[in-house]
Design a protein around this motif. Structure first.
Motif, PDB file in Angstrom:
ATOM      1  N   GLN A 139       0.832  -1.202   0.000  1.00 51.08           N
ATOM      2  CA  GLN A 139       0.000   0.000   0.000  1.00 51.08           C
ATOM      3  C   GLN A 139       0.865   1.251   0.000  1.00 51.08           C
ATOM      4  O   GLN A 139       1.953   1.267   0.586  1.00 51.08           O
ATOM      5  CB  GLN A 139      -0.927   0.027   1.219  1.00 51.08           C
ATOM      6  N   VAL A 140       0.368   2.288  -0.651  1.00 47.80           N
ATOM      7  CA  VAL A 140       1.019   3.601  -0.657  1.00 47.80           C
ATOM      8  C   VAL A 140      -0.006   4.632  -0.213  1.00 47.80           C
ATOM      9  O   VAL A 140      -1.030   4.832  -0.892  1.00 47.80           O
ATOM     10  CB  VAL A 140       1.558   3.953  -2.058  1.00 47.80           C
ATOM     11  N   LEU A 141       0.225   5.224   0.952  1.00 50.30           N
ATOM     12  CA  LEU A 141      -0.695   6.194   1.526  1.00 50.30           C
ATOM     13  C   LEU A 141      -2.106   5.620   1.667  1.00 50.30           C
ATOM     14  O   LEU A 141      -3.108   6.304   1.454  1.00 50.30           O
ATOM     15  CB  LEU A 141      -0.722   7.475   0.676  1.00 50.30           C
ATOM     16  N   GLY A 142      -2.166   4.347   2.028  1.00 53.82           N
ATOM     17  CA  GLY A 142      -3.452   3.696   2.234  1.00 53.82           C
ATOM     18  C   GLY A 142      -4.135   3.194   0.976  1.00 53.82           C
ATOM     19  O   GLY A 142      -5.220   2.625   1.051  1.00 53.82           O
ATOM     20  N   VAL A 143      -3.502   3.380  -0.172  1.00 46.53           N
ATOM     21  CA  VAL A 143      -4.076   2.932  -1.440  1.00 46.53           C
ATOM     22  C   VAL A 143      -3.367   1.654  -1.883  1.00 46.53           C
ATOM     23  O   VAL A 143      -2.137   1.623  -1.948  1.00 46.53           O
ATOM     24  CB  VAL A 143      -3.927   4.003  -2.536  1.00 46.53           C
ATOM     25  N   PRO A 144      -4.098   0.577  -2.188  1.00 44.47           N
ATOM     26  CA  PRO A 144      -3.469  -0.661  -2.652  1.00 44.47           C
ATOM     27  C   PRO A 144      -2.678  -0.436  -3.946  1.00 44.47           C
ATOM     28  O   PRO A 144      -3.196   0.133  -4.905  1.00 44.47           O
ATOM     29  CB  PRO A 144      -4.648  -1.603  -2.888  1.00 44.47           C
ATOM     30  N   VAL A 145      -1.444  -0.884  -3.952  1.00 47.82           N
ATOM     31  CA  VAL A 145      -0.565  -0.659  -5.103  1.00 47.82           C
ATOM     32  C   VAL A 145      -1.081  -1.363  -6.350  1.00 47.82           C
ATOM     33  O   VAL A 145      -0.922  -0.864  -7.477  1.00 47.82           O
ATOM     34  CB  VAL A 145       0.869  -1.136  -4.770  1.00 47.82           C
ATOM     35  N   GLN A 146      -1.732  -2.513  -6.155  1.00 49.66           N
ATOM     36  CA  GLN A 146      -2.151  -3.294  -7.316  1.00 49.66           C
ATOM     37  C   GLN A 146      -3.138  -2.562  -8.212  1.00 49.66           C
ATOM     38  O   GLN A 146      -3.233  -2.850  -9.406  1.00 49.66           O
ATOM     39  CB  GLN A 146      -2.737  -4.640  -6.884  1.00 49.66           C
ATOM     40  N   ILE A 147      -3.853  -1.591  -7.669  1.00 52.46           N
ATOM     41  CA  ILE A 147      -4.797  -0.852  -8.502  1.00 52.46           C
ATOM     42  C   ILE A 147      -4.061  -0.004  -9.533  1.00 52.46           C
ATOM     43  O   ILE A 147      -4.542   0.199 -10.654  1.00 52.46           O
ATOM     44  CB  ILE A 147      -5.747   0.024  -7.642  1.00 52.46           C
ATOM     45  N   PHE A 148      -2.866   0.485  -9.183  1.00 51.91           N
ATOM     46  CA  PHE A 148      -2.086   1.271 -10.144  1.00 51.91           C
ATOM     47  C   PHE A 148      -1.582   0.377 -11.284  1.00 51.91           C
ATOM     48  O   PHE A 148      -1.558   0.797 -12.442  1.00 51.91           O
ATOM     49  CB  PHE A 148      -0.918   1.949  -9.440  1.00 51.91           C
ATOM     50  N   TRP A 149      -1.168  -0.842 -10.946  1.00 56.21           N
ATOM     51  CA  TRP A 149      -0.760  -1.785 -11.991  1.00 56.21           C
ATOM     52  C   TRP A 149      -1.940  -2.140 -12.883  1.00 56.21           C
ATOM     53  O   TRP A 149      -1.791  -2.267 -14.105  1.00 56.21           O
ATOM     54  CB  TRP A 149      -0.174  -3.042 -11.357  1.00 56.21           C
ATOM     55  N   ALA A 150      -3.103  -2.294 -12.289  1.00 55.45           N
ATOM     56  CA  ALA A 150      -4.295  -2.616 -13.074  1.00 55.45           C
ATOM     57  C   ALA A 150      -4.669  -1.471 -14.004  1.00 55.45           C
ATOM     58  O   ALA A 150      -5.045  -1.695 -15.164  1.00 55.45           O
ATOM     59  CB  ALA A 150      -5.458  -2.946 -12.146  1.00 55.45           C
ATOM     60  N   ILE A 151      -4.573  -0.235 -13.514  1.00 56.72           N
ATOM     61  CA  ILE A 151      -4.883   0.921 -14.352  1.00 56.72           C
ATOM     62  C   ILE A 151      -3.908   1.004 -15.524  1.00 56.72           C
ATOM     63  O   ILE A 151      -4.304   1.276 -16.666  1.00 56.72           O
ATOM     64  CB  ILE A 151      -4.845   2.217 -13.516  1.00 56.72           C
ATOM     65  N   ALA A 152      -2.620   0.764 -15.246  1.00 56.10           N
ATOM     66  CA  ALA A 152      -1.624   0.772 -16.320  1.00 56.10           C
ATOM     67  C   ALA A 152      -1.941  -0.306 -17.359  1.00 56.10           C
ATOM     68  O   ALA A 152      -1.817  -0.082 -18.573  1.00 56.10           O
ATOM     69  CB  ALA A 152      -0.234   0.553 -15.737  1.00 56.10           C
ATOM     70  N   PHE A 153      -2.374  -1.465 -16.891  1.00 56.09           N
ATOM     71  CA  PHE A 153      -2.736  -2.556 -17.793  1.00 56.09           C
ATOM     72  C   PHE A 153      -3.930  -2.161 -18.659  1.00 56.09           C
ATOM     73  O   PHE A 153      -3.956  -2.447 -19.870  1.00 56.09           O
ATOM     74  CB  PHE A 153      -3.053  -3.805 -16.966  1.00 56.09           C
ATOM     75  N   VAL A 154      -4.916  -1.521 -18.059  1.00 58.89           N
ATOM     76  CA  VAL A 154      -6.102  -1.092 -18.810  1.00 58.89           C
ATOM     77  C   VAL A 154      -5.723  -0.046 -19.859  1.00 58.89           C
ATOM     78  O   VAL A 154      -6.176  -0.117 -21.017  1.00 58.89           O
ATOM     79  CB  VAL A 154      -7.173  -0.533 -17.852  1.00 58.89           C
ATOM     80  N   VAL A 155      -4.896   0.923 -19.476  1.00 60.74           N
ATOM     81  CA  VAL A 155      -4.503   1.989 -20.407  1.00 60.74           C
ATOM     82  C   VAL A 155      -3.724   1.410 -21.595  1.00 60.74           C
ATOM     83  O   VAL A 155      -3.992   1.733 -22.764  1.00 60.74           O
ATOM     84  CB  VAL A 155      -3.672   3.055 -19.675  1.00 60.74           C
ATOM     85  N   LEU A 156      -2.743   0.549 -21.311  1.00 63.71           N
ATOM     86  CA  LEU A 156      -1.950  -0.041 -22.390  1.00 63.71           C
ATOM     87  C   LEU A 156      -2.820  -0.924 -23.293  1.00 63.71           C
ATOM     88  O   LEU A 156      -2.656  -0.913 -24.518  1.00 63.71           O
ATOM     89  CB  LEU A 156      -0.802  -0.863 -21.795  1.00 63.71           C
ATOM     90  N   SER A 157      -3.745  -1.650 -22.686  1.00 62.07           N
ATOM     91  CA  SER A 157      -4.638  -2.499 -23.484  1.00 62.07           C
ATOM     92  C   SER A 157      -5.574  -1.654 -24.343  1.00 62.07           C
ATOM     93  O   SER A 157      -5.888  -2.026 -25.487  1.00 62.07           O
ATOM     94  CB  SER A 157      -5.449  -3.414 -22.566  1.00 62.07           C
ATOM     95  N   ALA A 158      -6.044  -0.524 -23.799  1.00 59.79           N
ATOM     96  CA  ALA A 158      -6.902   0.372 -24.572  1.00 59.79           C
ATOM     97  C   ALA A 158      -6.149   0.943 -25.774  1.00 59.79           C
ATOM     98  O   ALA A 158      -6.711   1.062 -26.881  1.00 59.79           O
ATOM     99  CB  ALA A 158      -7.425   1.498 -23.685  1.00 59.79           C
ATOM    100  N   MET A 159      -4.887   1.281 -25.578  1.00 58.63           N
ATOM    101  CA  MET A 159      -4.072   1.762 -26.697  1.00 58.63           C
ATOM    102  C   MET A 159      -3.869   0.651 -27.726  1.00 58.63           C
ATOM    103  O   MET A 159      -3.911   0.898 -28.936  1.00 58.63           O
ATOM    104  CB  MET A 159      -2.730   2.264 -26.171  1.00 58.63           C
ATOM    105  N   LEU A 160      -3.648  -0.576 -27.250  1.00 58.61           N
ATOM    106  CA  LEU A 160      -3.492  -1.706 -28.160  1.00 58.61           C
ATOM    107  C   LEU A 160      -4.776  -1.949 -28.941  1.00 58.61           C
ATOM    108  O   LEU A 160      -4.745  -2.282 -30.134  1.00 58.61           O
ATOM    109  CB  LEU A 160      -3.118  -2.953 -27.347  1.00 58.61           C
TER     110      LEU A 160
END
Length: 350
Positions: free
Chosen positions: A193-214
């Motif tokens: 966690q970073v400042l109470g936010v689960p880190v995995q959500i940032f990885w998931a967002i990056a995955f969604v953004v890259l997949s949307a570009m693909l």
């Protein structure tokens, strides 16, 4: 002579027409961009509207719970697991296929990850092994469908039972505890966690953004849409239809492997049933997000929003003071309303 050829600038109609013309020219680019954005993203925006209305209802029902961060932190902890599978499934459905084997692929790939970590190896090596496993399983499933000529619905459902049965036979229902993950760099990078936010959500967002570009900007995404719309035309255009169809199944295998690995790192435990509970919610997320069943079109952003919507249903229903028996009712209600909305909002449907 020259005087008669000059336009009458004092004529009221001439001045009005010029003023109106200049105003239209000044407003046109902005109006055109906004209209184009809404038309191109109407499925995603429609899903977002459903989510906003749903959250507003939950907020009114129990404002105390829905104004605390703990509720959202709990959802954001497990939401990435669904996102890693929902997004690749948008590619598969757009291609005119379906993959019901991803729950067992999640379980099998995460099992390989657990075996590597349990043997004392670095978790990063376990992640690499899980990704290779997911890729191979995705290729196997895609080959059965494409080169074996089997229905994707039946073939992937059969593979789901086969792989799950294999896991259960070998492990006899036993789980694997991986408490050592808590001290690893892999856990700090992917599941802390970073400042109470689960880190995995940032990885998931990056995955969604890259997949949307693909999906929207890359040649592969365009090929997936053409193949899903008309395979014969795609073949005549020089697209290797079979290869594209296999690739989308491989992508699902990779996404399922990532999802399974994240689920193990969240719980520090691998279960033989890992992935089983994601079959219906993930499929619901894809269709709630605005990707139709007939192929050719879809939306990665809508699928991601659909996953968020479905993830909040169970939490919201319980937090609103209703019993868990209402969860399935609201799942069905949201799905039906979303599909009706997309059908009404979709410019092209069959």
């Amino acid at each position: 002579m020259s005087k008669t050829m000059e336009p009458d600038l004092h004529e009221p109609s001439a001045g009005i027409s010029r003023q109106g013309s200049s105003q239209n020219e000044w407003k046109h680019p902005s109006d055109h961009w906004m209209r184009g954005f809404i038309l191109d993203n109407r499925a995603s925006l429609g899903t977002l509207g459903v989510f906003v209305v749903m959250m507003a209802v939950f907020m009114i029902a129990n404002p105390t719970v829905f104004t605390t961060w703990y509720l959202y932190s709990a959802v954001l902890t497990t939401l990435p697991v669904a996102l890693f599978v929902v997004v690749p499934l948008v590619f598969v459905v757009t291609c005119g296929e379906i993959d019901l084997s991803f729950p067992a692929t999640m379980g099998f790939a995460s099992w390989v990850f657990a075996l590597v970590v349990q043997a004392g190896y670095d978790p990063f090596l376990g992640i690499a092994a899980a990704l290779v496993t997911g890729t191979l399983l995705g290729f196997l499933v895609g080959s059965l469908v494409v080169y074996g000529g089997l229905s994707s619905l039946i073939a992937t459902l059969g593979m789901n039972f086969l792989l799950r049965g294999l896991i259960q036979i070998i492990n006899e229902g036993r789980s694997t505890s991986l408490t050592s993950l808590a001290d690893s760099w892999a856990y700090r990078i992917f599941s802390s966690q970073v400042l109470g936010v689960p880190v995995q959500i940032f990885w998931a967002i990056a995955f969604v953004v890259l997949s949307a570009m693909l999906y929207n900007r890359h040649r592969f995404g365009a090929q997936v849409k053409v193949v899903g719309d008309n395979p014969d035309s795609a073949q005549q255009m020089g697209i290797d239809v079979k290869r594209v169809r296999v690739k989308v199944f491989v992508f699902v295998g990779i996404g399922a492997a990532i999802a399974g690995t994240f689920s193990v790192m969240i719980n520090f435990t691998w279960w033989p049933t890992a992935g089983d509970g994601y079959l219906l919610p993930v499929l619901a997320s894809v269709f709630v997000g605005g990707t139709p069943t007939w192929g050719g079109i879809g939306t990665v952003a809508g699928g991601a929003i659909g996953a968020v919507t479905v993830s909040f249903i169970q939490t919201g229903v319980v937090a609103a003071g209703l019993s868990g028996f209402y969860v399935q009712f609201f799942n069905g209600l949201i799905i039906i309303l979303s599909l009706l909305g997309h059908k009404w909002n979709q410019a092209r449907y069959r």
